[in-house]
Each structure stands twice: as C-alpha cells, then as structure tokens.
Design a protein around this motif. Structure first.
Motif, mmCIF file in Angstrom:
data_model
loop_
_atom_site.group_PDB
_atom_site.id
_atom_site.type_symbol
_atom_site.label_atom_id
_atom_site.label_comp_id
_atom_site.label_asym_id
_atom_site.label_seq_id
_atom_site.Cartn_x
_atom_site.Cartn_y
_atom_site.Cartn_z
ATOM 1 N N VAL A 159 -30.596 -48.839 -39.213
ATOM 2 C CA VAL A 159 -29.541 -47.898 -39.607
ATOM 3 C C VAL A 159 -30.155 -46.699 -40.320
ATOM 4 O O VAL A 159 -29.758 -45.549 -40.077
ATOM 5 C CB VAL A 159 -28.481 -48.600 -40.489
ATOM 6 N N GLN A 160 -31.128 -46.922 -41.177
ATOM 7 C CA GLN A 160 -31.785 -45.818 -41.869
ATOM 8 C C GLN A 160 -32.476 -44.882 -40.881
ATOM 9 O O GLN A 160 -32.420 -43.662 -41.027
ATOM 10 C CB GLN A 160 -32.796 -46.344 -42.886
ATOM 11 N N GLU A 161 -33.122 -45.446 -39.879
ATOM 12 C CA GLU A 161 -33.761 -44.628 -38.847
ATOM 13 C C GLU A 161 -32.725 -43.788 -38.111
ATOM 14 O O GLU A 161 -32.954 -42.596 -37.852
ATOM 15 C CB GLU A 161 -34.507 -45.515 -37.848
ATOM 16 N N MET A 162 -31.607 -44.404 -37.774
ATOM 17 C CA MET A 162 -30.556 -43.675 -37.058
ATOM 18 C C MET A 162 -29.988 -42.542 -37.911
ATOM 19 O O MET A 162 -29.749 -41.432 -37.415
ATOM 20 C CB MET A 162 -29.442 -44.636 -36.633
ATOM 21 N N VAL A 163 -29.784 -42.792 -39.190
ATOM 22 C CA VAL A 163 -29.251 -41.764 -40.092
ATOM 23 C C VAL A 163 -30.253 -40.614 -40.220
ATOM 24 O O VAL A 163 -29.866 -39.438 -40.159
ATOM 25 C CB VAL A 163 -28.908 -42.372 -41.471
ATOM 26 N N LYS A 164 -31.529 -40.922 -40.369
ATOM 27 C CA LYS A 164 -32.552 -39.870 -40.459
ATOM 28 C C LYS A 164 -32.553 -39.025 -39.191
ATOM 29 O O LYS A 164 -32.669 -37.805 -39.252
ATOM 30 C CB LYS A 164 -33.933 -40.482 -40.683
ATOM 31 N N HIS A 165 -32.443 -39.679 -38.064
ATOM 32 C CA HIS A 165 -32.424 -38.968 -36.788
ATOM 33 C C HIS A 165 -31.214 -38.033 -36.723
ATOM 34 O O HIS A 165 -31.349 -36.863 -36.307
ATOM 35 C CB HIS A 165 -32.393 -39.971 -35.627
ATOM 36 N N GLN A 166 -30.064 -38.519 -37.120
ATOM 37 C CA GLN A 166 -28.864 -37.685 -37.120
ATOM 38 C C GLN A 166 -28.986 -36.511 -38.078
ATOM 39 O O GLN A 166 -28.564 -35.390 -37.764
ATOM 40 C CB GLN A 166 -27.626 -38.533 -37.490
ATOM 41 N N VAL A 167 -29.565 -36.735 -39.238
ATOM 42 C CA VAL A 167 -29.751 -35.661 -40.213
ATOM 43 C C VAL A 167 -30.661 -34.586 -39.616
ATOM 44 O O VAL A 167 -30.388 -33.385 -39.730
ATOM 45 C CB VAL A 167 -30.335 -36.207 -41.537
ATOM 46 N N ASN A 168 -31.728 -35.003 -38.982
ATOM 47 C CA ASN A 168 -32.641 -34.048 -38.372
ATOM 48 C C ASN A 168 -31.963 -33.257 -37.254
ATOM 49 O O ASN A 168 -32.188 -32.054 -37.116
ATOM 50 C CB ASN A 168 -33.882 -34.757 -37.812
ATOM 51 N N GLU A 169 -31.140 -33.911 -36.463
ATOM 52 C CA GLU A 169 -30.422 -33.209 -35.402
ATOM 53 C C GLU A 169 -29.464 -32.168 -35.984
ATOM 54 O O GLU A 169 -29.340 -31.065 -35.457
ATOM 55 C CB GLU A 169 -29.645 -34.200 -34.529
ATOM 56 N N LEU A 170 -28.809 -32.514 -37.072
ATOM 57 C CA LEU A 170 -27.862 -31.586 -37.682
ATOM 58 C C LEU A 170 -28.575 -30.395 -38.333
ATOM 59 O O LEU A 170 -28.021 -29.297 -38.403
ATOM 60 C CB LEU A 170 -26.981 -32.311 -38.703
ATOM 61 N N LYS A 171 -29.778 -30.598 -38.781
ATOM 62 C CA LYS A 171 -30.546 -29.505 -39.392
ATOM 63 C C LYS A 171 -30.845 -28.419 -38.381
ATOM 64 O O LYS A 171 -30.845 -27.242 -38.696
ATOM 65 C CB LYS A 171 -31.865 -30.032 -39.959
ATOM 66 N N TYR A 172 -31.129 -28.818 -37.165
ATOM 67 C CA TYR A 172 -31.561 -27.871 -36.142
ATOM 68 C C TYR A 172 -30.436 -27.306 -35.306
ATOM 69 O O TYR A 172 -30.668 -26.564 -34.367
ATOM 70 C CB TYR A 172 -32.618 -28.524 -35.240
#
Length: 59
Positions: free
Chosen positions: A45-58
């Motif tokens: 879940v932490q990996e998925m959240v980090k991935h989503q955060v990175n997608e939203l940044k860009y």
C-alpha cells in the motif's frame, strides 16, 4: 498434594493444561503468519501511495 511436590496433577487437569498449551502455541504461529501478511500488505500500500503521489506531482 501437588503443591508440596508429593503428587502429580490429576489426569484430567494435565489433559486440560495440555490442550490450553497447544491452543496458545497454535495461536502464536497464526499470529506470526498474520503479522507477516499485514507487513507485506502495508508495504505494498505504501508503494502504491508513493506511486500515486509521484503521478500527481507531474500532472
């Protein structure tokens, strides 16, 4: 007599104590397996959240 060490526990008492001991041993094994599964799920879940955060940044 058991308290003085001159006699063993009755058979029924020994049987009950054995059942209780087996129950707790099995519970410890299950708890350990559950904890390992929860740790894996939490890291995923932490990996998925980090991935989503990175997608939203860009975006």
């Amino acid at each position: 007599m058991y308290e003085t060490g001159k006699s063993d526990l009755l058979t029924d008492a020994m049987t009950k104590m054995t059942k209780i001991l087996i129950f707790f041993k099995q519970r410890q094994i299950v708890s350990k397996e559950e904890n390992e599964l929860l740790d894996k799920q939490q890291s995923r879940v932490q990996e998925m959240v980090k991935h989503q955060v990175n997608e939203l940044k860009y975006k």
